[in-house]
Design an enzyme around this catalytic site. Structure first.
Site, PDB file in Angstrom:
ATOM      1  N   TRP B 102       5.449   2.348  -4.050  1.00  0.00           N
ATOM      2  CA  TRP B 102       4.750   2.751  -5.281  1.00  0.00           C
ATOM      3  C   TRP B 102       4.054   4.119  -5.022  1.00  0.00           C
ATOM      4  O   TRP B 102       3.780   4.949  -5.830  1.00  0.00           O
ATOM      5  CB  TRP B 102       3.286   1.824  -5.136  1.00  0.00           C
ATOM      6  N   ASP B 171      -4.400   4.104  -5.750  1.00  0.00           N
ATOM      7  CA  ASP B 171      -3.855   3.244  -6.362  1.00  0.00           C
ATOM      8  C   ASP B 171      -4.150   1.906  -5.626  1.00  0.00           C
ATOM      9  O   ASP B 171      -3.711   1.707  -4.597  1.00  0.00           O
ATOM     10  CB  ASP B 171      -2.456   3.293  -6.408  1.00  0.00           C
ATOM     11  N   LYS B 195      -2.135  -8.205 -10.604  1.00  0.00           N
ATOM     12  CA  LYS B 195      -1.949  -8.790  -9.283  1.00  0.00           C
ATOM     13  C   LYS B 195      -3.158  -9.404  -8.970  1.00  0.00           C
ATOM     14  O   LYS B 195      -3.177 -10.670  -8.541  1.00  0.00           O
ATOM     15  CB  LYS B 195      -1.723  -7.871  -8.319  1.00  0.00           C
TER      16      LYS B 195
END
Lengths: 359, 359
Positions: B102, B171, B195
């Site tokens: 990511w 993030d 999530k």
């Protein structure tokens, strides 16, 4: 639980059978033991849903393999930015037709990043009509022509679409799938889902595949159409719930006769309402008759006081969302695909009663 | 209807009470006679929902008035593009810490539009750990420092966050609201909702208000943080359904003791699972112990054949989403906030049985 008659401009009414199915499947979609919101977007279960949603859109609108069908985020407003970034190459410009608030918003956004030609504007006529074909003189070197095919605020639409030599791009947010169109006439069609085909937070993009290759290299990866087309709208996690609702809505539309069936119902609904508006001087529908929208019907009463009274009494009678947009005032009934005929009949009965008491 | 134990990496498990409430309110939210999806985003009913969602986020995370809380679309992936467009001015660069898939995706996107310094990368160590503070030498003139605080694929996290002289941007998609943090340590925190805090199609952005003013003039209106901050996330139609689910989830989190209660439960769940992994050579958890994620637990079995058998038999036993990401293989259990303790207990019982039969 009493459901209201919902005339909201968007987010708007959804078909009751769709809501009931979403409710029934909330804890367990297709025997998965999960909510659709809990499915991996990489799972077979979700792939079946997005495939069905895309197939539904393609079948209903008659979209050929020359076009990609994308489920994106950010609504039409992100498209206002993305389209010029992708399709108007550096140093070039694009043509825009200014038919109202939404066309203007697209124009304003496009001006931030490059050249814009406004080839026609209805602003001085208070956006009461769309242009006639002979009023449109497009630029020879425009990268594309942009229109908003139906303006929710003014309640006007293009009865037919302009013929262009360059790709025609249409924001169809407020009328997508409400009437038959020839997709092949367009380079790109896009729509925020929240008026006719789903919940908010989702945008449908139908784009001719050759245009996808036009994007300049300095455009961020996420904002390139190619990124999403190459990955079947799964470059990143999409709005899975929204796509699921689109799938349910395309199923529902098929069950009532597809676009042809829908258009017939919609024209019947709008026709009834305009008949009432045309039948008495108590009501005044300002839009030019040739440009009248069959999705957003806008009218005035003899005074603003009566308009406020109308909205208030209608609300008490279980009809909501009838206040006109703050920029134009008056009354607006948004009668999208999911607004049932009985809602129109109830509204008309209320109008007749209101006129008899206040006319 | 049998609900499964859902270990998906995202979209992921949602709290059952949240799903049940969404189900119960599907046809009529708060006596409105409409689904939340049918409410106008300009209505009082929806304003109450978005206000409650923002208040819930602010209370749970302790967000001060120095920060804006925004509900945006496009997930973390659009933020990968938006952050450099807004916060890295022309000719300047930003520092990035590369801890895995990511972080790398954020780096790749940022490189498209300007200068990127990768100040540390775990790539050569197969992303088994996050860096120690002394390994991080930030650039003196960086516009900001970007980290991914928890990497879902490697199953690693920053146990503590780097001290920086310039704004730290994180993030936190895969761990937002799973543990106590000091928001004031950050210039910006962002997270795809799917999530830990909601469905997909929504991104939470918490940004220090002074940074909102940094955006260069040539950035499209929609992509400017200021556009959304000035309008309370209602510049355009937001993902109303997603915001509603966030509101229900923040209510649910408050009911179980807020972030402190959640963190205790999460540490208990992860602790149990890592104990099993550490108790036998049959299992191997490759992540460095100091960097172990409490949200994504990754491990290997003695062979790929046994791993495939494990995933398959677990699925038959009602436990899904345990296959490791295709880029690293093995097993991964994502045990986000909404994954109940009984799911961990069931997984551990299954693991012990599997080991006894295959060890």
């Amino acid at each position: 639980m009493a459901r209201v008659y919902n005339f909201n401009a968007g987010p708007a009414a959804l078909p009751l059978p769709v809501l009931e199915k979403a409710q029934a499947e909330m804890l367990d979609i297709a025997g998965s033991g999960m909510s659709v919101m809990e499915l991996s977007h990489r799972s077979k279960d979700f792939q079946a849903i997005i495939d069905a949603a895309e197939a539904g859109v393609r079948k209903l609108l008659g979209v050929s393999d020359d076009y990609a069908v994308l489920f994106m985020q950010g609504g039409a407003s992100l498209q206002f930015a993305s389209i010029p970034m992708n399709l108007r190459r550096p140093g070039k410009s694009a043509d825009f037709v200014d038919t109202g608030s939404w066309a203007s918003k697209a124009i304003k956004e496009a001006k931030v990043t490059g050249g814009v030609n406004v080839v026609w504007s209805g602003k001085e006529e208070s956006y009461m009509r769309t242009p006639k074909p002979e009023e449109l003189n497009f630029s020879a070197d425009a990268e594309y022509v942009h229109i908003c095919s139906n303006e929710t605020i003014g309640g006007i639409r293009f009865p037919e679409f302009p013929k262009t030599n360059v790709p025609l791009i249409a924001d169809m947010s407020s009328e997508i799938m409400s009437r038959a169109i020839d997709v092949n006439q367009f380079g790109m069609i896009y729509a925020g889902a929240q008026k006719n085909i789903g919940p908010s937070g989702l945008a449908l993009v139908i784009i001719r595949k050759d245009l996808i290759e036009r994007t300049p290299e300095n455009v961020p990866i996420f904002l390139r159409y190619k990124t999403h087309a190459d990955e079947g709208s799964l470059y990143n996690t999409p709005n899975t719930w929204g796509i699921y609702i689109v799938k349910l809505i395309t199923d529902w539309m098929e069950s009532i006769g597809g676009i042809a069936g829908m258009q017939k119902i919609n024209e019947g609904k709008a026709g009834k309402l305009y008949s009432v508006l045309d039948s008495s001087n108590f009501w005044k529908a300002p839009a030019d008759k040739a440009s009248r929208s069959i999705m957003n019907v806008v009218w005035r009463l003899p005074s603003e006081e009566l308009e406020a009274k109308f909205v208030s009494e209608a609300k008490n009678a279980g009809m909501i969302g009838l206040k006109g947009h703050r920029s134009v005032g008056g009354i607006r009934a948004s009668i999208y695909n999911a607004v049932p005929v009985e809602a129109i009949d109830a509204l008309i009965a209320f109008m007749k009663d209101f006129e008899s008491k206040n006319g």
